[in-house]
Design a protein around this motif. Structure first.
Motif, PDB file in Angstrom:
ATOM      1  N   THR A 162     -72.508 107.441 -48.154  1.00 34.14           N
ATOM      2  CA  THR A 162     -71.489 108.247 -48.837  1.00 34.14           C
ATOM      3  C   THR A 162     -70.119 107.983 -48.226  1.00 34.14           C
ATOM      4  N   SER A 163     -69.154 107.746 -49.063  1.00 40.90           N
ATOM      5  CA  SER A 163     -67.807 107.455 -48.591  1.00 40.90           C
ATOM      6  C   SER A 163     -67.262 108.618 -47.762  1.00 40.90           C
ATOM      7  N   TYR A 174     -69.215 106.366 -63.810  1.00 43.81           N
ATOM      8  CA  TYR A 174     -67.960 106.446 -63.061  1.00 43.81           C
ATOM      9  C   TYR A 174     -67.760 105.259 -62.124  1.00 43.81           C
ATOM     10  N   LEU A 175     -68.841 104.493 -61.844  1.00 45.85           N
ATOM     11  CA  LEU A 175     -68.732 103.347 -60.951  1.00 45.85           C
ATOM     12  C   LEU A 175     -68.267 102.083 -61.683  1.00 45.85           C
ATOM     13  N   ARG A 208     -77.237 110.004 -57.241  1.00 42.49           N
ATOM     14  CA  ARG A 208     -76.826 109.121 -58.339  1.00 42.49           C
ATOM     15  C   ARG A 208     -76.865 107.664 -57.906  1.00 42.49           C
ATOM     16  N   ARG A 209     -76.345 107.385 -56.719  1.00 45.96           N
ATOM     17  CA  ARG A 209     -76.298 105.990 -56.261  1.00 45.96           C
ATOM     18  C   ARG A 209     -77.683 105.455 -55.900  1.00 45.96           C
ATOM     19  N   ILE A 235     -71.083 117.623 -52.875  1.00 46.71           N
ATOM     20  CA  ILE A 235     -70.489 116.290 -52.759  1.00 46.71           C
ATOM     21  C   ILE A 235     -71.528 115.242 -52.358  1.00 46.71           C
ATOM     22  N   SER A 247     -73.740 112.803 -55.128  1.00 51.46           N
ATOM     23  CA  SER A 247     -73.281 111.416 -55.087  1.00 51.46           C
ATOM     24  C   SER A 247     -74.393 110.487 -54.618  1.00 51.46           C
ATOM     25  N   ALA A 248     -75.122 110.894 -53.576  1.00 50.96           N
ATOM     26  CA  ALA A 248     -76.179 110.050 -53.016  1.00 50.96           C
ATOM     27  C   ALA A 248     -77.326 109.861 -54.008  1.00 50.96           C
ATOM     28  N   LEU A 298     -74.069 106.911 -63.706  1.00 51.41           N
ATOM     29  CA  LEU A 298     -73.327 105.943 -62.902  1.00 51.41           C
ATOM     30  C   LEU A 298     -72.148 105.343 -63.654  1.00 51.41           C
ATOM     31  N   GLU A 340     -64.743 110.950 -49.468  1.00 48.08           N
ATOM     32  CA  GLU A 340     -65.226 112.067 -50.270  1.00 48.08           C
ATOM     33  C   GLU A 340     -65.478 113.287 -49.393  1.00 48.08           C
TER      34      GLU A 340
END
Length: 237
Positions: free
Chosen positions: A128-129, A231-232, A157-158, A150, A154-155, A229, A132
């Motif tokens: 995770t960035s 948004y990527l 989804r990725r 957050i 996010s994790a 995904l 973020e």
């Protein structure tokens, strides 16, 4: 022989009043294993990604053991090994649970699936960035909210592409259920083959059913990946 095969092939697809079909049993094994494994894997992945070794190390041991040993061995330990222990078969609740082939199979599959999903999710959490996380902290979110709003969304989804592959591998692994006398698709195919000696036809039907399930899973996950995904993808100007 052909007439005998005609008598057997409905067992692949159709349930009667007493017995579920091989397809239903296979899907039941897959769904329960995936759902149970997912629910267990999410909190374990958080622990696995923790910087505290007292929290992450026990989870690492669990995932190492279950990913480092064959699922077939795990199934045998659950199905025959645990019930041989005195404190298990002497306890009415444990004895009843481990006397059931279905219960033992689901337990082995769920624990194995959980181990792989835990590592997949933990890896996604670590990736995770930090931007973020830093933005969420600057917004005033607590550590719990940062995780629930957050990091985890996010994790997960990725991790979806890797997790979809794991689900398909779990479907393939359900073929081991017949060794515990669970009447899944492969067990029905073996019974049909034993009765008719039409090996290609008996196992060909099973192969077609597994391929159809995999196709449906791939289609569903691709649709889900496109949605979550999006948004990527590079945005046009």
């Amino acid at each position: 022989m052909i007439e005998l095969l005609r008598q057997y092939w409905p067992n692949y697809l159709f349930s009667d009043g007493y017995n579920a079909s091989g397809l239903v049993i296979t899907l039941w094994l897959l769904v329960v294993s995936i759902v149970a494994g997912f629910l267990l894997a999410v909190p374990l992945a958080i622990a696995r990604a923790s910087r505290n070794r007292w929290i992450s190390r026990p989870v690492w041991v669990y995932t190492y053991v279950f990913r480092g040993t064959p699922l077939y061995v795990q199934l045998l330990l659950c199905y025959t090994g645990l019930y041989s222990l005195h404190f298990v078969h002497a306890n009415p609740v444990l004895g009843d649970f481990f006397r059931s082939a279905m219960n033992c199979t689901l337990l082995a599959f769920a624990l194995n699936e959980c181990a792989y999903a835990t590592e997949i999710f933990a890896g996604a959490i670590r990736e995770t960035s930090y931007g973020e996380i830093e933005a969420a902290q600057a917004y005033g979110m607590s550590k719990t909210k940062v995780y629930t709003r957050i990091i985890l969304p996010s994790a997960l989804r990725r991790a979806l592409p890797s997790y979809s592959n794991e689900v398909i591998l779990m479907l393939h692994a359900t073929t081991l259920a017949f060794t515990a006398t669970v009447p899944d698709i492969l067990k029905v195919a073996r019974d049909a083959n034993s009765a008719t000696y039409m090996t290609f036809q008996a196992y060909g039907i099973a192969a077609a059913l597994y391929a159809s399930i995999v196709f449906a899973l791939i289609w569903g996950f691709r649709r889900l990946e496109t949605r979550v995904l999006a948004y990527l993808k590079p945005q046009g100007h």
